[in-house]
Enzyme design. Structure first.
Site, short mmCIF file in Angstrom:
data_model
loop_
_atom_site.label_atom_id
_atom_site.label_comp_id
_atom_site.label_asym_id
_atom_site.label_seq_id
_atom_site.Cartn_x
_atom_site.Cartn_y
_atom_site.Cartn_z
N ARG A 1 -2.57 1.33 -7.21
CA ARG A 1 -2.01 0.12 -7.80
C ARG A 1 -2.71 -0.28 -9.08
O ARG A 1 -2.10 -0.79 -10.02
CB ARG A 1 -2.06 -1.01 -6.76
CG ARG A 1 -1.13 -0.82 -5.60
CD ARG A 1 -1.44 -1.73 -4.43
NE ARG A 1 -2.55 -1.25 -3.62
CZ ARG A 1 -2.81 -1.64 -2.38
NH1 ARG A 1 -2.03 -2.55 -1.81
NH2 ARG A 1 -3.82 -1.15 -1.70
N ASN B 1 0.81 -1.21 0.00
CA ASN B 1 0.00 0.00 0.00
C ASN B 1 0.85 1.27 0.00
O ASN B 1 2.08 1.22 -0.01
CB ASN B 1 -0.98 -0.01 1.17
CG ASN B 1 -0.28 -0.01 2.53
OD1 ASN B 1 0.85 0.49 2.68
ND2 ASN B 1 -0.94 -0.56 3.54
N GLY C 1 -8.90 1.60 -6.19
CA GLY C 1 -8.73 1.55 -7.64
C GLY C 1 -8.09 2.77 -8.28
O GLY C 1 -8.23 2.98 -9.49
N TRP C 2 -7.37 3.56 -7.48
CA TRP C 2 -6.73 4.74 -8.09
C TRP C 2 -5.22 4.77 -7.91
O TRP C 2 -4.56 5.73 -8.30
CB TRP C 2 -7.36 6.02 -7.56
CG TRP C 2 -7.52 6.13 -6.07
CD1 TRP C 2 -6.62 5.82 -5.10
CD2 TRP C 2 -8.69 6.59 -5.37
NE1 TRP C 2 -7.14 6.05 -3.85
CE2 TRP C 2 -8.41 6.53 -3.99
CE3 TRP C 2 -9.94 7.07 -5.78
CZ2 TRP C 2 -9.33 6.92 -3.01
CZ3 TRP C 2 -10.85 7.45 -4.81
CH2 TRP C 2 -10.55 7.37 -3.45
N CYS D 1 -7.55 -2.76 -6.79
CA CYS D 1 -6.82 -2.80 -5.53
C CYS D 1 -7.84 -2.52 -4.44
O CYS D 1 -8.80 -3.29 -4.30
CB CYS D 1 -5.65 -1.82 -5.53
SG CYS D 1 -6.03 -0.14 -6.09
N SER D 2 -7.70 -1.45 -3.71
CA SER D 2 -8.72 -1.09 -2.72
C SER D 2 -9.71 -0.11 -3.34
O SER D 2 -10.84 -0.47 -3.65
CB SER D 2 -8.07 -0.51 -1.46
OG SER D 2 -7.31 -1.51 -0.79
N LYS E 1 -5.15 10.32 -7.31
CA LYS E 1 -5.22 11.49 -6.42
C LYS E 1 -3.88 12.23 -6.39
O LYS E 1 -3.14 12.18 -5.40
CB LYS E 1 -5.64 11.05 -5.03
CG LYS E 1 -6.99 10.32 -5.01
CD LYS E 1 -7.62 10.31 -3.63
CE LYS E 1 -6.79 9.64 -2.59
NZ LYS E 1 -7.43 9.66 -1.25
#
Length: 414
Positions: free
Chosen positions: A221, A153, A218-219, A215-216, A257
């Site tokens: 990995r 992460n 999606g922005w 991923c978590s 981001k």
């Protein structure tokens, strides 16, 4: 922008999706997903109810949407965020139908299965599940092949790049330098990102299966792996025009981001992370492996990163397309791409083998097939070792983190 926002003109950016994919206007006012682009492609089999239902079941509303169709096999790369499964194993009929529609849209390749590539370590996915999100239960999704990878992460990556930069700036012996690089873990992280992208590329090209990446949220990995797999597959993205399209589509369009990760305007130091830098590093690794396959040189990547962190251009301001449009940045600021093209003579690769012809993308000959052995992954010296430590010069990421620590705010990253 190279990627047009008018339906029917995405062409090259999406690999020219065929009749199995449709333009979706449900997000034109960003009401369905705030951080997605206004333009989306989804399978023709996906009705409005399926699209909207899938969005409601995915973290941040980031439903599975098309990134790229590989012409030789017809297989697609789609991207999304994690599903909101939770420990009670919640289900969404709409989301299950969306994944099935992606599988069936692959009429040229093999549509008996579809891969879901979860870029997170298994333990991270389980932790997210305990928090109400998680990963797909293959018992509920028809004909799905679920694969976990081990890309760490944002917090791990932030710590890793700090250790790397500390080593290159302060190591006083070869032994200390070598040990510091190893302990930073940076090169291993680079290798894992590249191997994950290579798995996606091979699944699409060699197995002829479509792939859904997440991923978590999606922005981070997801953007890395989707972008790198397309670079491996398609020579277009190794050209100057193509690379710009890729960044606009996968990073700017799909909402990486940049403000939070680079602390461009404000920030929480826990949100700062070198995700885009890591992507550029991976591209450089491929440039090193294939010195004649990229139209641009490493200085193009370095300059792009420097211009991103300088804050001189509005291109990367805002965490998503909606933010940039709301701030009217296209009217108030300059685009980084104009600057890059004005200085293009500095960035041309003299060893590039030639121009790109879209008509040649009829087979898998243009695909890159690197072998990521330990000795093939190297420290990017022109990026990380370009500062004179006696001058006490600080790297851009150091400044980002220091700025963010002074101006706290925002939430925790994925």
């Amino acid at each position: 922008a190279v990627v047009s926002t008018q339906s029917g003109h995405y062409g090259r950016g999406f690999g020219v999706p065929g009749k199995e994919w449709q333009y979706c206007n449900l997000n034109e006012e960003y009401k369905m997903c705030r951080t997605y682009p206004s333009w989306l492609f989804v399978p023709c089999e996906a009705t409005s109810n399926i699209v909207m239902g899938s969005s409601k079941f995915r973290s941040q509303g980031r439903l599975p949407a098309l990134s790229y169709v590989y012409t030789p096999t017809g297989a697609a790369i789609c991207r999304c965020s994690q599903p909101c499964v939770g420990i009670t194993n919640n289900r969404s009929d709409a989301d299950e139908k969306m994944i099935s529609a992606i599988r069936l849209a692959n009429v040229k390749g093999r549509n008996d299965k579809v891969y879901i590539v979860d870029t997170r370590p298994r333990v991270n996915a389980l932790v997210n599940r305990a928090g109400g999100k998680g990963f797909e239960d293959v018992k509920n999704y028809t004909d799905v092949l679920y694969r976990n990878f081990s890309i760490q992460n944002i917090h791990v990556m932030r710590d890793s790049i700090r250790k790397l930069r500390s080593t290159v700036e302060s190591a006083i012996s070869v032994a200390a330098y070598t040990q510091g690089i190893e302990e930073s873990g940076w090169l291993n992280h680079i290798r894992i990102v590249l191997e994950t992208a290579q798995f996606v590329a091979r699944a699409v090209a060699m197995e002829r299966y479509s792939v859904v990446i997440h991923c978590s949220d999606g922005w981070d990995r997801t953007a890395q792996c989707s972008s790198l797999s397309q670079i491996l597959l398609d020579p277009y993205y190794r050209t100057l025009n193509g690379f710009q399209v890729l960044v606009e589509k996968e990073w700017l369009g799909f909402g990486h981001k940049f403000v939070d990760r680079c602390a461009l305007l404000y920030g929480n130091p826990e949100e700062v992370s070198p995700i885009f830098l890591q992507f550029l590093d991976c591209v450089h690794q491929l440039q090193t492996y294939y010195p004649s396959h990229f139209e641009f040189n490493q200085y193009y990547l370095i300059e792009l990163y420097d211009m991103l962190t300088s804050g001189k251009f509005g291109t990367f301001l805002g965490n998503c397309e909606r933010d940039r449009i709301a701030s009217k940045l296209s009217e108030k600021t300059f685009s980084v791409w104009g600057y890059m093209w004005e200085n293009i003579h500095k960035f041309l690769n003299p060893y590039y083998e030639g121009g790109y012809d879209a008509s040649t993308l009829t087979n898998t000959k243009g695909m890159l097939r690197p072998v990521f052995e330990a000795h093939n992954i190297i420290v990017w010296d022109k990026m990380y070792c370009r500062y004179d430590i006696t001058s006490e010069a600080k790297t851009a990421l150091d400044i980002d983190i220091e700025t963010a620590e002074k101006v706290r705010g925002g939430g925790c990253g994925n």
